[in-house]
Write an enzyme that holds these catalytic residues in place. Sequence first.
Site, PDB file in Angstrom:
ATOM      1  N   GLU A 137      23.811   2.799  22.824  1.00 15.70           N
ATOM      2  CA  GLU A 137      24.306   4.171  22.651  1.00 15.70           C
ATOM      3  C   GLU A 137      25.076   4.328  21.343  1.00 15.70           C
ATOM      4  O   GLU A 137      24.995   5.369  20.686  1.00 15.70           O
ATOM      5  CB  GLU A 137      25.158   4.601  23.847  1.00 15.70           C
ATOM      6  CG  GLU A 137      24.440   4.591  25.185  1.00 15.70           C
ATOM      7  CD  GLU A 137      23.125   5.351  25.210  1.00 15.70           C
ATOM      8  OE1 GLU A 137      22.968   6.346  24.479  1.00 15.70           O
ATOM      9  OE2 GLU A 137      22.228   4.945  25.974  1.00 15.70           O
ATOM     10  N   HIS A 140      22.791   5.100  18.556  1.00 14.94           N
ATOM     11  CA  HIS A 140      22.458   6.531  18.477  1.00 14.94           C
ATOM     12  C   HIS A 140      23.491   7.283  17.643  1.00 14.94           C
ATOM     13  O   HIS A 140      23.136   8.160  16.853  1.00 14.94           O
ATOM     14  CB  HIS A 140      22.405   7.163  19.869  1.00 14.94           C
ATOM     15  CG  HIS A 140      21.131   6.929  20.602  1.00 14.94           C
ATOM     16  ND1 HIS A 140      19.910   7.394  20.158  1.00 14.94           N
ATOM     17  CD2 HIS A 140      20.882   6.284  21.766  1.00 14.94           C
ATOM     18  CE1 HIS A 140      18.972   7.039  21.016  1.00 14.94           C
ATOM     19  NE2 HIS A 140      19.534   6.364  21.999  1.00 14.94           N
TER      20      HIS A 140
END
Length: 170
Positions: A137, A140
């Site tokens: 994550e 990202h």
Amino acid sequence: MALLPILEFPDPRLRTKAALIDAAEVTTPAFQELVDNMFQTMYDAPGIGLAATQVDVHKRFMVIDVSEEKNEPHVFINPEIVAKDGGRVYQEGCLSVPGIFADVTRADTITVKYLDRDGQQQELEAGEVLATCIQHEMDHLDGKLFIDYLSPLKREMVRKKLAKQRKHVA
């Protein structure tokens, strides 16, 4: 609460680097509602992690829940990895790259500093799936996708497979 649209590769907005969040914003009703909507979107997908970038919000935070029962929600605001150890290969998938899975090597254990949902500074040592998910994550938030770790040939195969999937859906 509302479901948010999830951006899919090769959408260029997934490559946007997320901006740091001012601590004062964290406790606002609008931010708290966004966090709730992200959890609902992640659980509905279903997934174990969702970065704000994936829902076209380019702010540095993510929601994660790797528990089987979906009862251990974590919010990581302005996360920063301060220590890494070991290496582990894990087969990753991504809500922004649907139907694609690939082996990615990441640190086995990490220590991450972040603000929690209440704006409080926290530090967490994570291992295994949680460590992998946090690193995924956080990528990202830096405009990176797990497929960036693949060879150019495999990445092109992924691009073609996704285009074919979209053609069948349309």
